[in-house]
Scaffold this motif. Sequence first.
Motif, PDB file in Angstrom:
ATOM      1  N   GLY A 105       0.818  -1.212   0.000  1.00  0.00           N
ATOM      2  CA  GLY A 105       0.000   0.000   0.000  1.00  0.00           C
ATOM      3  C   GLY A 105       0.847   1.254   0.000  1.00  0.00           C
ATOM      4  N   PHE A 106       1.888   1.273   0.837  1.00  0.00           N
ATOM      5  CA  PHE A 106       2.765   2.444   0.870  1.00  0.00           C
ATOM      6  C   PHE A 106       3.592   2.548  -0.406  1.00  0.00           C
ATOM      7  N   ALA A 107       3.921   1.397  -1.005  1.00  0.00           N
ATOM      8  CA  ALA A 107       4.677   1.431  -2.250  1.00  0.00           C
ATOM      9  C   ALA A 107       3.867   2.089  -3.362  1.00  0.00           C
ATOM     10  N   ARG A 108       2.537   1.989  -3.284  1.00  0.00           N
ATOM     11  CA  ARG A 108       1.705   2.615  -4.313  1.00  0.00           C
ATOM     12  C   ARG A 108       1.643   4.137  -4.149  1.00  0.00           C
ATOM     13  N   ILE A 109       1.927   4.656  -2.941  1.00  0.00           N
ATOM     14  CA  ILE A 109       2.034   6.106  -2.779  1.00  0.00           C
ATOM     15  C   ILE A 109       3.182   6.612  -3.647  1.00  0.00           C
ATOM     16  N   SER A 110       4.281   5.889  -3.605  1.00  0.00           N
ATOM     17  CA  SER A 110       5.422   6.177  -4.464  1.00  0.00           C
ATOM     18  C   SER A 110       6.314   4.952  -4.470  1.00  0.00           C
ATOM     19  N   ARG A 114      12.894   7.216  -1.239  1.00  0.00           N
ATOM     20  CA  ARG A 114      13.198   8.529  -0.684  1.00  0.00           C
ATOM     21  C   ARG A 114      11.909   9.299  -0.391  1.00  0.00           C
ATOM     22  N   VAL A 115      10.951   9.164  -1.302  1.00  0.00           N
ATOM     23  CA  VAL A 115       9.649   9.790  -1.070  1.00  0.00           C
ATOM     24  C   VAL A 115       8.935   9.091   0.083  1.00  0.00           C
ATOM     25  N   GLN A 116       9.040   7.764   0.138  1.00  0.00           N
ATOM     26  CA  GLN A 116       8.431   7.013   1.239  1.00  0.00           C
ATOM     27  C   GLN A 116       9.004   7.448   2.577  1.00  0.00           C
ATOM     28  N   ALA A 117      10.306   7.720   2.619  1.00  0.00           N
ATOM     29  CA  ALA A 117      10.930   8.173   3.872  1.00  0.00           C
ATOM     30  C   ALA A 117      10.347   9.503   4.309  1.00  0.00           C
ATOM     31  N   LEU A 118      10.120  10.418   3.366  1.00  0.00           N
ATOM     32  CA  LEU A 118       9.548  11.716   3.702  1.00  0.00           C
ATOM     33  C   LEU A 118       8.107  11.578   4.180  1.00  0.00           C
ATOM     34  N   VAL A 119       7.330  10.723   3.505  1.00  0.00           N
ATOM     35  CA  VAL A 119       5.926  10.545   3.871  1.00  0.00           C
ATOM     36  C   VAL A 119       5.799   9.918   5.254  1.00  0.00           C
ATOM     37  N   ILE A 120       6.529   8.833   5.477  1.00  0.00           N
ATOM     38  CA  ILE A 120       6.344   8.054   6.708  1.00  0.00           C
ATOM     39  C   ILE A 120       7.110   8.665   7.884  1.00  0.00           C
ATOM     40  N   ALA A 121       8.428   8.843   7.699  1.00  0.00           N
ATOM     41  CA  ALA A 121       9.253   9.272   8.837  1.00  0.00           C
ATOM     42  C   ALA A 121       9.010  10.736   9.195  1.00  0.00           C
ATOM     43  N   PHE A 122       8.946  11.610   8.178  1.00  0.00           N
ATOM     44  CA  PHE A 122       8.847  13.047   8.471  1.00  0.00           C
ATOM     45  C   PHE A 122       7.402  13.471   8.734  1.00  0.00           C
ATOM     46  N   CYS A 123       6.502  13.158   7.811  1.00  0.00           N
ATOM     47  CA  CYS A 123       5.116  13.650   7.935  1.00  0.00           C
ATOM     48  C   CYS A 123       4.291  12.817   8.917  1.00  0.00           C
ATOM     49  N   PHE A 124       4.222  11.499   8.689  1.00  0.00           N
ATOM     50  CA  PHE A 124       3.445  10.659   9.597  1.00  0.00           C
ATOM     51  C   PHE A 124       4.086  10.630  10.984  1.00  0.00           C
ATOM     52  N   LEU A 261       4.059  17.368  -0.750  1.00  0.00           N
ATOM     53  CA  LEU A 261       4.941  16.341  -1.304  1.00  0.00           C
ATOM     54  C   LEU A 261       4.227  15.514  -2.356  1.00  0.00           C
ATOM     55  N   LEU A 262       3.028  15.046  -2.037  1.00  0.00           N
ATOM     56  CA  LEU A 262       2.294  14.206  -2.986  1.00  0.00           C
ATOM     57  C   LEU A 262       1.877  15.004  -4.216  1.00  0.00           C
ATOM     58  N   LEU A 263       1.542  16.281  -4.024  1.00  0.00           N
ATOM     59  CA  LEU A 263       1.169  17.115  -5.163  1.00  0.00           C
ATOM     60  C   LEU A 263       2.343  17.269  -6.129  1.00  0.00           C
ATOM     61  N   VAL A 264       3.518  17.567  -5.588  1.00  0.00           N
ATOM     62  CA  VAL A 264       4.688  17.783  -6.439  1.00  0.00           C
ATOM     63  C   VAL A 264       5.131  16.501  -7.117  1.00  0.00           C
ATOM     64  N   THR A 265       5.150  15.397  -6.395  1.00  0.00           N
ATOM     65  CA  THR A 265       5.626  14.142  -6.979  1.00  0.00           C
ATOM     66  C   THR A 265       4.652  13.559  -7.985  1.00  0.00           C
ATOM     67  N   ALA A 269       5.858  16.260 -14.872  1.00  0.00           N
ATOM     68  CA  ALA A 269       7.296  16.494 -15.001  1.00  0.00           C
ATOM     69  C   ALA A 269       8.068  15.861 -13.862  1.00  0.00           C
ATOM     70  N   ALA A 270       7.474  15.927 -12.656  1.00  0.00           N
ATOM     71  CA  ALA A 270       8.151  15.349 -11.493  1.00  0.00           C
ATOM     72  C   ALA A 270       8.224  13.844 -11.609  1.00  0.00           C
ATOM     73  N   ARG A 271       7.149  13.236 -12.129  1.00  0.00           N
ATOM     74  CA  ARG A 271       7.153  11.776 -12.240  1.00  0.00           C
ATOM     75  C   ARG A 271       8.231  11.309 -13.211  1.00  0.00           C
ATOM     76  N   ARG A 272       8.502  12.115 -14.238  1.00  0.00           N
ATOM     77  CA  ARG A 272       9.556  11.717 -15.177  1.00  0.00           C
ATOM     78  C   ARG A 272      10.932  11.811 -14.531  1.00  0.00           C
ATOM     79  N   ARG A 273      11.082  12.735 -13.579  1.00  0.00           N
ATOM     80  CA  ARG A 273      12.388  12.916 -12.940  1.00  0.00           C
ATOM     81  C   ARG A 273      12.645  11.906 -11.836  1.00  0.00           C
ATOM     82  N   VAL A 274      11.579  11.402 -11.199  1.00  0.00           N
ATOM     83  CA  VAL A 274      11.756  10.548 -10.032  1.00  0.00           C
ATOM     84  C   VAL A 274      11.969   9.106 -10.449  1.00  0.00           C
ATOM     85  N   PRO A 275      13.151   8.531 -10.189  1.00  0.00           N
ATOM     86  CA  PRO A 275      13.393   7.149 -10.563  1.00  0.00           C
ATOM     87  C   PRO A 275      12.736   6.189  -9.593  1.00  0.00           C
ATOM     88  N   VAL A 276      12.831   4.926  -9.915  1.00  0.00           N
ATOM     89  CA  VAL A 276      12.224   3.889  -9.089  1.00  0.00           C
ATOM     90  C   VAL A 276      13.073   3.665  -7.851  1.00  0.00           C
TER      91      VAL A 276
END
Length: 535
Positions: A105-110, A114-124, A261-265, A269-276
């Motif tokens: 489920g969290f993998a589907r957020i991104s 690195r994005v997962q770390a920001l969502v879970i560790a920083f925001c949540f 964070l979710l809006l920008v990612t 254009a952001a999705r093209r820049r963000v690798p897996v």
Amino acid sequence: MYQQPLHPVAGSLALSAACAALPLITLFVLLGVVRTRAWVAAFGALGVAVALAWWLWRMPLSQTLLAAGQGATFALFPLVWTFGTAIWIHRLTVHTGHFDALRQGFARISDDRRVQALVIAFCFGSLLEALAGQGTPVAVTTVMLLALGFTPVRAATVALAANTVPAAFGPLGLPITTLAGVTGLPATELGMMAGRQVPVIALVVPLVLLVVVDGARGVRELWRPALACGGAFAVAQFATANWLTAALADITAAFAGIGALLLVTRLPAARRRVPVAVGGGSPPPEPTPARERQWRAYAPYLTIVVVFAVSQLPAVKQLLDAGTLAVSWPGLHVLTASGAPSALTTFRFAWLAAPGSLLLVAGLVTVALLRVPVRQAVRLYGLTLFELRWAVLTVVGLLALSFTMNAAGHTATLGVWMAGAGGLFAVLSPVLGWLGVALTGSDTSSNSLFGALQVAAAQRAGLDPVLLAAANASGGTLGKMISLQNLTIAAAAVGLNGREGELLRRMFGWSVGLLALMCLLVGLQATPLLSWMVP
């Protein structure tokens, strides 16, 4: 009755401060240089503190041991009660197989860790700090990151680095109200001042997390989303603390940060820049879990948020607080250097309102939602405590050390010595808060220890007392990532028992670097250059 002396060594404050620092030096040398196990370092430092209290500070040995006993009891309740129950809830999800669904489920957020770390560790994690505190964010977010495929060391370091800026206001403004209580300054002004210091660090922390997860490449590729997250978090924290209430600052900031964070990612254009996914390999694609199974995977963490949110409703909070018992620790009679009764001897047994008790309620709901047999749930709790036995021993030693140093007067001696810097103390005042949190693990405790001292030093040096009192809370946030309490919780959560020293070495540079930034900011706020920031 024992009265704390400020300069017991040859009548010299400097020599007394040097001796008072010996237990802390012992702790960090044993842990970071000699690399002993954490519980050995904790009890070694405790032995030094007890010897100093009895030999140099002339504290009766019985009183010294009573203070250590009070700290050990506080370690068991509420600290072990809190993080032990949080980890038990995690074990329930692992036992029932729902943790894999949570990871998906969290993998589907991104799909980028690195994005997962920001969502879970920083925001949540900020949301959990705002609602619970006392190590709960570190315990919960560490195991969530582990589930997403982070290595144990990386999961622990990310959670520790993220658990910084929320500490000034959470849980629900308690550090600020405590600071107001011990200083006599208005809580509103203290919250406003902290809201003009901590957000500066909030801008930087997401970038630090990118470096921790993926080094310089992480910053190069994701600096825009990180700045968007940190910027939205900082603006919301500043606006809430200054125009609403400090109690809600971290809650609004957490939602603002994750929204930005979710809006920008999700921009094309952001999705093209963000690798897996990066940082240790990515698990192979897995089928989407059934909707019911996915809901149950999220249910434990949603339940935690709901339970803590409900506990803060005025009627519910009043009911829970009615069960709190405040008693003077039997046989422990301590006066401060000024001759006033010390508040350190009061022990609060909040058996209903304690975070661990609320987590237990969330755990029982989780048992029902995940359909875990009661016998298995009880057995899992016992196994969890057994696996955490060395972490428990470490926390007991650390809190016994903290309470001994505080009751004997070691901490007060260090604080008064630092306050002797005069006008330069504006630059050093965040260090005092940082030291207090590194030692106690709590911004609230650090404020209760040093808040009044900050105000007295400000008045002697002709500085603004609101500025320095708030600097104690703001500087304290940066001591969270090297707090031995948090290091132990993080290590225990991911099975790194005995490697707390490794985590300390990884976090120490970041902690000191961000502290230097905070000291510079407070120093400038004490000058005409940034004095307009002081309310």
